[in-house]
Write a protein that holds these residues in place. Structure first.
Motif, PDB file in Angstrom:
ATOM      1  N   LEU A  35      36.830  -3.791  24.019  1.00  0.00           N
ATOM      2  CA  LEU A  35      36.877  -3.414  22.614  1.00  0.00           C
ATOM      3  C   LEU A  35      36.449  -1.978  22.352  1.00  0.00           C
ATOM      4  CD1 LEU A  35      35.626  -6.730  20.974  1.00  0.00           C
ATOM      5  CD2 LEU A  35      37.970  -5.988  21.454  1.00  0.00           C
ATOM      6  N   ALA A  36      35.610  -1.423  23.167  1.00  0.00           N
ATOM      7  CA  ALA A  36      35.259  -0.015  22.976  1.00  0.00           C
ATOM      8  C   ALA A  36      36.491   0.862  23.172  1.00  0.00           C
ATOM      9  CB  ALA A  36      34.148   0.387  23.944  1.00  0.00           C
ATOM     10  N   THR A  37      37.257   0.556  24.210  1.00  0.00           N
ATOM     11  CA  THR A  37      38.505   1.298  24.436  1.00  0.00           C
ATOM     12  C   THR A  37      39.494   1.017  23.327  1.00  0.00           C
ATOM     13  OG1 THR A  37      38.151   1.144  26.826  1.00  0.00           O
ATOM     14  CG2 THR A  37      40.368   1.701  26.077  1.00  0.00           C
ATOM     15  N   ALA A  38      39.596  -0.237  22.910  1.00  0.00           N
ATOM     16  CA  ALA A  38      40.534  -0.594  21.839  1.00  0.00           C
ATOM     17  C   ALA A  38      40.212   0.186  20.573  1.00  0.00           C
ATOM     18  CB  ALA A  38      40.460  -2.088  21.565  1.00  0.00           C
ATOM     19  N   ARG A  39      38.943   0.341  20.259  1.00  0.00           N
ATOM     20  CA  ARG A  39      38.566   1.112  19.069  1.00  0.00           C
ATOM     21  C   ARG A  39      39.055   2.552  19.158  1.00  0.00           C
ATOM     22  NH1 ARG A  39      32.294  -0.484  17.569  1.00  0.00           N
ATOM     23  NH2 ARG A  39      32.790  -1.990  15.921  1.00  0.00           N
ATOM     24  N   ARG A  40      38.880   3.173  20.313  1.00  0.00           N
ATOM     25  CA  ARG A  40      39.311   4.566  20.451  1.00  0.00           C
ATOM     26  C   ARG A  40      40.825   4.679  20.325  1.00  0.00           C
ATOM     27  NH1 ARG A  40      35.413   4.335  24.618  1.00  0.00           N
ATOM     28  NH2 ARG A  40      37.030   4.157  26.217  1.00  0.00           N
ATOM     29  N   VAL A  41      41.546   3.788  20.982  1.00  0.00           N
ATOM     30  CA  VAL A  41      43.010   3.830  20.949  1.00  0.00           C
ATOM     31  C   VAL A  41      43.513   3.563  19.543  1.00  0.00           C
ATOM     32  CG1 VAL A  41      45.091   2.677  21.775  1.00  0.00           C
ATOM     33  CG2 VAL A  41      43.235   3.203  23.380  1.00  0.00           C
ATOM     34  N   SER A  65      45.581   6.077  16.633  1.00  0.00           N
ATOM     35  CA  SER A  65      46.840   5.721  15.974  1.00  0.00           C
ATOM     36  C   SER A  65      46.691   5.715  14.461  1.00  0.00           C
ATOM     37  CB  SER A  65      47.319   4.354  16.476  1.00  0.00           C
ATOM     38  OG  SER A  65      47.608   4.398  17.853  1.00  0.00           O
ATOM     39  N   VAL A  66      45.565   5.239  13.976  1.00  0.00           N
ATOM     40  CA  VAL A  66      45.335   5.229  12.532  1.00  0.00           C
ATOM     41  C   VAL A  66      45.340   6.653  11.989  1.00  0.00           C
ATOM     42  CG1 VAL A  66      43.629   4.731  10.746  1.00  0.00           C
ATOM     43  CG2 VAL A  66      44.094   3.030  12.520  1.00  0.00           C
ATOM     44  N   ARG A  67      44.684   7.540  12.684  1.00  0.00           N
ATOM     45  CA  ARG A  67      44.653   8.938  12.226  1.00  0.00           C
ATOM     46  C   ARG A  67      46.049   9.551  12.218  1.00  0.00           C
ATOM     47  NH1 ARG A  67      39.957   8.717  15.349  1.00  0.00           N
ATOM     48  NH2 ARG A  67      41.009   9.602  17.177  1.00  0.00           N
ATOM     49  N   ALA A  68      46.871   9.195  13.197  1.00  0.00           N
ATOM     50  CA  ALA A  68      48.222   9.756  13.270  1.00  0.00           C
ATOM     51  C   ALA A  68      49.117   9.231  12.155  1.00  0.00           C
ATOM     52  CB  ALA A  68      48.839   9.440  14.630  1.00  0.00           C
ATOM     53  N   LEU A  69      48.938   7.963  11.772  1.00  0.00           N
ATOM     54  CA  LEU A  69      49.803   7.355  10.759  1.00  0.00           C
ATOM     55  C   LEU A  69      49.259   7.532   9.345  1.00  0.00           C
ATOM     56  CD1 LEU A  69      50.654   4.028  12.618  1.00  0.00           C
ATOM     57  CD2 LEU A  69      52.236   5.902  12.153  1.00  0.00           C
ATOM     58  N   LEU A  70      48.023   7.970   9.234  1.00  0.00           N
ATOM     59  CA  LEU A  70      47.367   8.014   7.928  1.00  0.00           C
ATOM     60  C   LEU A  70      48.092   8.905   6.917  1.00  0.00           C
ATOM     61  CD1 LEU A  70      44.987   6.978   6.306  1.00  0.00           C
ATOM     62  CD2 LEU A  70      43.645   8.932   7.136  1.00  0.00           C
ATOM     63  N   PRO A  71      48.599  10.100   7.285  1.00  0.00           N
ATOM     64  CA  PRO A  71      49.290  10.918   6.273  1.00  0.00           C
ATOM     65  C   PRO A  71      50.452  10.193   5.612  1.00  0.00           C
ATOM     66  CG  PRO A  71      48.781  12.237   8.201  1.00  0.00           C
ATOM     67  CD  PRO A  71      48.454  10.827   8.568  1.00  0.00           C
ATOM     68  N   TRP A  72      51.224   9.455   6.403  1.00  0.00           N
ATOM     69  CA  TRP A  72      52.315   8.690   5.806  1.00  0.00           C
ATOM     70  C   TRP A  72      51.767   7.585   4.906  1.00  0.00           C
ATOM     71  CZ3 TRP A  72      53.924   9.773  11.182  1.00  0.00           C
ATOM     72  CH2 TRP A  72      55.028  10.637  11.241  1.00  0.00           C
ATOM     73  N   ALA A  73      50.745   6.883   5.383  1.00  0.00           N
ATOM     74  CA  ALA A  73      50.192   5.799   4.582  1.00  0.00           C
ATOM     75  C   ALA A  73      49.635   6.317   3.258  1.00  0.00           C
ATOM     76  CB  ALA A  73      49.095   5.077   5.372  1.00  0.00           C
ATOM     77  N   GLY A 120      42.746  -4.670  13.179  1.00  0.00           N
ATOM     78  CA  GLY A 120      42.361  -3.278  12.989  1.00  0.00           C
ATOM     79  C   GLY A 120      41.283  -3.090  11.944  1.00  0.00           C
ATOM     80  N   PRO A 121      41.499  -3.571  10.715  1.00  0.00           N
ATOM     81  CA  PRO A 121      40.457  -3.422   9.693  1.00  0.00           C
ATOM     82  C   PRO A 121      39.136  -4.086  10.087  1.00  0.00           C
ATOM     83  CG  PRO A 121      42.546  -4.011   8.684  1.00  0.00           C
ATOM     84  CD  PRO A 121      42.747  -4.133  10.160  1.00  0.00           C
ATOM     85  N   GLU A 122      39.194  -5.192  10.840  1.00  0.00           N
ATOM     86  CA  GLU A 122      37.963  -5.874  11.224  1.00  0.00           C
ATOM     87  C   GLU A 122      37.282  -5.180  12.398  1.00  0.00           C
ATOM     88  OE1 GLU A 122      38.974  -9.962  11.829  1.00  0.00           O
ATOM     89  OE2 GLU A 122      39.935 -10.130   9.863  1.00  0.00           O
ATOM     90  N   LEU A 123      38.052  -4.430  13.180  1.00  0.00           N
ATOM     91  CA  LEU A 123      37.479  -3.753  14.334  1.00  0.00           C
ATOM     92  C   LEU A 123      36.927  -2.384  13.965  1.00  0.00           C
ATOM     93  CD1 LEU A 123      37.038  -4.056  17.387  1.00  0.00           C
ATOM     94  CD2 LEU A 123      39.305  -3.063  17.741  1.00  0.00           C
ATOM     95  N   LEU A 124      37.649  -1.658  13.106  1.00  0.00           N
ATOM     96  CA  LEU A 124      37.199  -0.315  12.717  1.00  0.00           C
ATOM     97  C   LEU A 124      36.436  -0.303  11.403  1.00  0.00           C
ATOM     98  CD1 LEU A 124      40.272   1.919  13.676  1.00  0.00           C
ATOM     99  CD2 LEU A 124      38.248   1.351  15.023  1.00  0.00           C
ATOM    100  N   ASN A 125      36.836  -1.191  10.482  1.00  0.00           N
ATOM    101  CA  ASN A 125      36.133  -1.321   9.197  1.00  0.00           C
ATOM    102  C   ASN A 125      36.005   0.014   8.471  1.00  0.00           C
ATOM    103  OD1 ASN A 125      34.825  -2.707   7.131  1.00  0.00           O
ATOM    104  ND2 ASN A 125      32.796  -2.388   8.031  1.00  0.00           N
ATOM    105  N   THR A 126      37.147   0.692   8.311  1.00  0.00           N
ATOM    106  CA  THR A 126      37.174   1.961   7.581  1.00  0.00           C
ATOM    107  C   THR A 126      38.187   1.862   6.449  1.00  0.00           C
ATOM    108  OG1 THR A 126      38.913   2.903   8.987  1.00  0.00           O
ATOM    109  CG2 THR A 126      36.606   3.233   9.689  1.00  0.00           C
ATOM    110  N   PRO A 127      38.023   2.652   5.395  1.00  0.00           N
ATOM    111  CA  PRO A 127      39.024   2.648   4.319  1.00  0.00           C
ATOM    112  C   PRO A 127      40.403   3.048   4.828  1.00  0.00           C
ATOM    113  CG  PRO A 127      37.002   3.775   3.630  1.00  0.00           C
ATOM    114  CD  PRO A 127      36.866   3.527   5.092  1.00  0.00           C
ATOM    115  N   GLN A 128      40.453   3.954   5.801  1.00  0.00           N
ATOM    116  CA  GLN A 128      41.737   4.402   6.336  1.00  0.00           C
ATOM    117  C   GLN A 128      42.481   3.252   7.017  1.00  0.00           C
ATOM    118  OE1 GLN A 128      38.801   5.810   6.906  1.00  0.00           O
ATOM    119  NE2 GLN A 128      38.887   7.878   6.001  1.00  0.00           N
TER     120      GLN A 128
END
Length: 978
Positions: A793-799, A803-811, A832-840
């Motif tokens: 899960l530590a690796t999953a969070r980074r990966v 991806s979230v940062r890359a797709l965020l401008p479109w979202a 994703g939301p449960e693993l990162l728990n960020t507004p993005q």
């Protein structure tokens, strides 16, 4: 009055001597043809049923035959050890957990031995599941009369133990009314068929002599001594389930010993087989729903409705409606309810649909007459699909009530009292005042009102001494209230430990003393499920919640938003209903490995019980390092079926990922975690020379070596990398002009990009034909799924964060993100939301859609140039659990594609699971449960539709020669078809 001990001459409840557990285990292994389990995991899995109680068993025996089960009882007798028979383990009052040797009959001892359609009889083994019996009877136009809401998983033996009822008891009575004869085994070794015991049968048994004759003589003496007491003290109530059925021993009832043993909860004998009366299956049914101002007025109407002799007469109140709406806001059954705040659901049968309808309409006319003072709003459904939905809504009561979205968690404890239906409204008003006085007023009220049985979980505090003292005081007052109305403490769920202590308040000391004598006739040493019904443990003993606050880990990866951010709360979420134990024939996705193994530890409930014991820390003491928990989770396919199908939304895939992350922290992992868990990395490396990699990995000899090193099953074919990645193809293609419907981002997941780029190409064709301007991120973006499923899960969070940062401008610009691989799309939507728990991440979750969802929401008027065809659809488990299939079905309908959607569960591939060497057999067995037989019988004109890469892989492994296609491919073919 003499004490029971003095009446019997010897103590009736001796404590067992110190148990030599190791010797007991060896003797059972030597004598029993079955599975003997004294390991920590098995004991943890069977420590609870669906009640508030917890008692860790001595060990568990899963016999392969009735004779093996009898041998297990003999060994226990020789060692003076208590025995508990168990079926589906869904009991709500504590009768299915005990410090005993648990004999689980449900795995191997469920044969349907004979059906006599002329005499309307069936003979079954105790472990037979009710729905399986009903399926066998359906061929003869017959069915079992009783049908509790646990019908997909409850066993006949369990139903006999509890004297089960269900909604159908309105027409067909309790389980006791269906029992003709029982084959029983006493603790001291008597095995015999018992039933009605008139004078002739009694004389025959006495002539044969022996222990059975002695039992019958003692029963005759008990009956003669208590005739007047039983006739005057037993409530005249159809739903009297509390206590023993001593009234069945009376001469006017045929001296029916079999029926007297029904409802005894395994405290008297072990039931091996049953001969049961069955009833004709109604040719047609109809359902009317009546809406009243409140549940009390609905209860007042029950006698008038019941006078029309319906098949079932159920009720639910406004609180249950609100809870169901919060849980399933789009459930169409909620829209079918007429206006009101209390409802009666009234089902009629008939030889024809018109006859069933006429009976419903006659009832509505009668009850609706204003001179009765009722004047309900009413609705006649008249559609079997809508009626089935309404019944499922009613049956969902326990699940939707357990974890209300606002308010306190609720518990069993006082959940099924019954009073005479004519006094139900009066009783409910007084009961409601009692609830309010104790602060339990936000409980839902529902149940089998036609027979005066009321269900409802209560917001009890079972963690603190003060809260438990309040619960105890409430139970005493509630018992007195029921007794004052001539009712029964239990109208369906039995006594167990929750109610047995209260039986004197209902029956008086004399009848309870007679219960003790009856128990002593069969079980003088008190070794059959001790502490239940007779000589009961207190209702506030053995509570699983008492002073229990889970050992919370200091750090978790997932956020657990529905469990107050606590893994410990999530681990104890299961309430034991056991829906996860149903078979493939009942449909759904949940627990594919349980369907194959039939092992309690491989059900969602079993795994949840082990996790709960892990955070408790006294049976499983090694926490995250527990091998027992690891082994139970090993066959979890992480299908997420429980996330949506479990009545309380246990999410075992998430819990498994969390556990693996901690279990393997700073430890060597299984090789497959490095090979398939890091698949996106290996795929990226292979993209520089895909043909060479394919040649090497598929070369005879070398291929076997590669699989062995990677932990892949030798019989699996490794997937082939595409010659050209989808992202490379998209980058070099000619771009069309702007679309008329705006922009969309087509996200190229690892599987689409590296293995099935043709799916991405088809999706581009569909989206552009529908008028969208398609964008594909230039860099490969991974959701981290393979790392999540293997607990890295530590690796999953980074990966995932990248991806979230890359797709965020479109979202942020409001551009929809379209996912093609269901499991990856589900990560963005849920994990994703449960693993990162960020507004993005939450914003991206809202913007991410499946292809079908995009077409339904943003292009509802688009039609292809050509339509038609047929398809057989295997829905990916993650799609079923997170996104659903309604949008896909709507799009397929729009395209004129006649679609048969399989409802047979997981395909068994489940990402890396089906590739792994140690899981191959289970994976194939899962496929044989539904998918592969469906492929063999599919018509040649049917396309095989499977959006999941795993599902398409399993289709390709079926040996049928069929190839599965993605929805995008089917739609693209329809567009270009001449």
């Amino acid at each position: 009055m003499d004490s029971l001990d003095s009446l019997l001459g010897t103590p009736v409840a001796r404590k067992p001597r110190e148990i030599d557990v190791e010797t007991l285990r060896r003797r059972l292994e030597e004598a029993v043809d079955g599975e003997v389990r004294f390991d920590t995991g098995s004991r943890a899995a069977y420590a609870r049923d669906a009640s508030n109680y917890r008692q860790v068993p001595i060990g568990v025996v899963v016999p392969r035959s009735l004779e093996a089960g009898a041998a297990a009882v003999a060994v226990c007798r020789a060692r003076d050890v208590p025995v508990l028979s168990r079926g589906g383990g869904t009991s709500l009052n504590g009768q299915c957990c005990n410090v005993a040797v648990v004999i689980d009959w449900s795995k191997h001892c469920g044969r349907i031995e004979s059906v006599d359609p002329v005499r309307r009889r069936v003979v079954v083994e105790a472990g037979a599941v009710l729905d399986a019996v009903d399926r066998a009877l359906a061929a003869y136009g017959l069915m079992m009369g009783p049908r509790p809401s646990s019908h997909p998983t409850c066993t006949i033996g369990g139903m006999i133990g509890n004297d089960s009822c269900g909604a159908s008891a309105q027409a067909y009575g309790k389980m006791a009314d269906s029992v003709l004869r029982l084959e029983i085994l006493t603790y001291d070794g008597v095995r015999a068929w018992v039933g009605p015991t008139g004078e002739e049968e009694y004389a025959r048994v006495q002539a044969e002599g022996g222990r059975l004759a002695e039992i019958h003589r003692q029963i005759r003496d008990l009956r003669d001594d208590t005739l007047e007491l039983i006739r005057t003290r037993f409530p005249r109530l159809e739903r009297r389930v509390s206590g023993y059925n001593l009234d069945q021993l009376l001469p006017e009832n045929g001296g029916n010993l079999a029926r007297a043993l029904v409802g005894s909860e395994g405290t008297l004998v072990t039931v091996l087989r049953a001969e049961l009366a069955v009833v004709p299956r109604p040719a047609a049914r109809s359902l009317a729903v009546l809406g009243f101002d409140d549940i009390f007025t609905a209860a007042d109407a029950v006698p008038a409705v019941a006078a029309h002799r319906p098949l079932a007469l159920e009720a639910m109140d406004e609180t249950m409606y609100r809870l169901a709406r919060a849980e399933h806001p789009n459930d169409p059954a909620l829209r079918d309810l007429p206006p009101g705040a209390g409802w009666l659901l009234v089902q009629f049968g008939g030889d024809t649909p018109d006859q069933a309808r006429e009976r419903a309409e006659a009832m509505m006319r009668d009850v609706g007459r204003r001179e009765r003072g009722l004047a309900p709003n009413h609705l006649f459904l008249g559609d079997p699909v809508r009626e089935d939905r309404m019944w499922r809504l009613r049956e969902s009561g326990l699940g939707v009530e357990a974890y209300p979205p606002t308010g306190r968690q609720t518990y069993e404890g006082w959940s099924d009292a019954a009073v005479p239906p004519a006094r139900l409204g009066e009783y409910l008003r007084e009961y409601d005042r009692l609830l309010r006085r104790y602060g339990y007023a936000d409980s839902a009220l529902y149940g089998h009102f036609g027979q005066g049985c009321v269900h409802g979980r209560l917001p009890l505090d079972l963690h603190t001494d003060d809260g438990i003292a309040t619960y105890r005081a409430f139970a005493m007052e509630a018992a007195d209230l029921v007794a004052d109305y001539g009712g029964s403490l239990s109208g369906e769920h039995g006594d167990g430990q929750a109610l047995a202590e209260l039986l004197p308040r209902m029956y008086g000391d004399g009848v309870v003393e007679a219960f003790g004598r009856f128990k002593a006739i069969f079980d003088p040493r008190d070794r059959m499920n001790p502490g239940k019904v007779v000589h009961p443990r207190r209702l506030d003993q053995d509570l699983a919640q008492r002073h229990f606050y889970p050992l919370e880990p200091r750090h978790t990866f997932f956020g657990y938003p529905d469990d107050h951010g606590r893994f410990g709360h999530a681990a104890t979420r299961c309430v034991g209903i056991g829906k996860c134990r149903q078979g493939t024939s009942e449909g759904g996705v949940m627990c594919p490995s349980f369907r194959v193994t039939r092992e309690e530890e491989h059900s969602t409930r079993g795994r949840a019980r082990l996790l709960a014991e892990m955070v408790r820390g006294d049976v499983i003491t090694d926490g995250w390092r527990s091998e027992a928990v690891r082994d139970a989770l090993d066959l979890c396919l992480s299908c997420k079926g429980c996330r949506s199908e479990c009545p309380v939304n246990v999410d075992m895939a998430t819990y498994k990922a969390e556990f693996l992350a901690h279990h393997y922290r700073r430890r060597i992992r299984p090789i497959s975690h490095y090979s398939m868990g890091w698949l996106p990395v290996w795929a990226a490396l292979a993209s520089s020379a895909p043909r060479t990699v394919n040649a090497l990995t598929h070369m005879p000899g070398l291929s076997r070596l590669v699989k062995a090193v990677a932990g892949v099953a030798g019989r699996r074919e490794l997937p082939r990398f595409a010659d050209e990645r989808f992202t490379d193809w998209f980058r070099r293609r000619d771009r069309p002009g702007p679309g008329t419907r705006g922009r969309v981002v087509l996200w190229a997941d690892t599987f689409t990009d590296h293995f099935d780029p043709h799916v991405g190409k088809a999706a581009v064709a569909v989206l552009e034909a529908a008028g969208f301007e398609v964008h594909v991120p230039p860099a490969a973006l991974c959701c981290g799924l393979t790392w999540i499923s293997t607990g890295q899960l530590a690796t999953a969070r980074r990966v995932l964060g990248r991806s979230v940062r890359a797709l965020l401008p479109w979202a942020e610009a409001g551009v929809p993100v379209v996912g093609l691989e269901p499991s990856c799309t589900a990560v963005f939507r849920s994990d994703g939301p449960e693993l990162l728990n960020t507004p993005q991440t939450r914003l991206l979750s809202e913007r991410t859609l499946t292809l079908a969802e995009l077409l339904e929401r943003h292009a509802p008027d688009w039609r292809p140039s050509s339509t038609g065809g047929a398809a057989l659809a295997q829905v990916h488990c993650h799609q079923s659990a997170i996104m659903g299939y309604d949008a896909d079905q709507a799009v397929l309908d729009r395209f004129g594609i006649r679609t048969e959607v399989l409802d047979s569960g997981c395909c068994g591939q489940a990402g890396n699971f089906g590739f792994e060497r140690r899981h191959y057999d289970v994976s194939v067995a899962c496929a044989e449960e539904g998918l592969w037989p469906a492929l063999r019988s599919a018509g040649p004109d049917q396309e095989i539709l499977a959006d999941g890469f795993s599902c398409r892989t399993q289709v390709g492994h079926s040996g049928t020669g069929r190839r599965a296609r993605h929805l995008a491919e089917l739609l693209a073919a329809a567009i270009v078809r001449p």
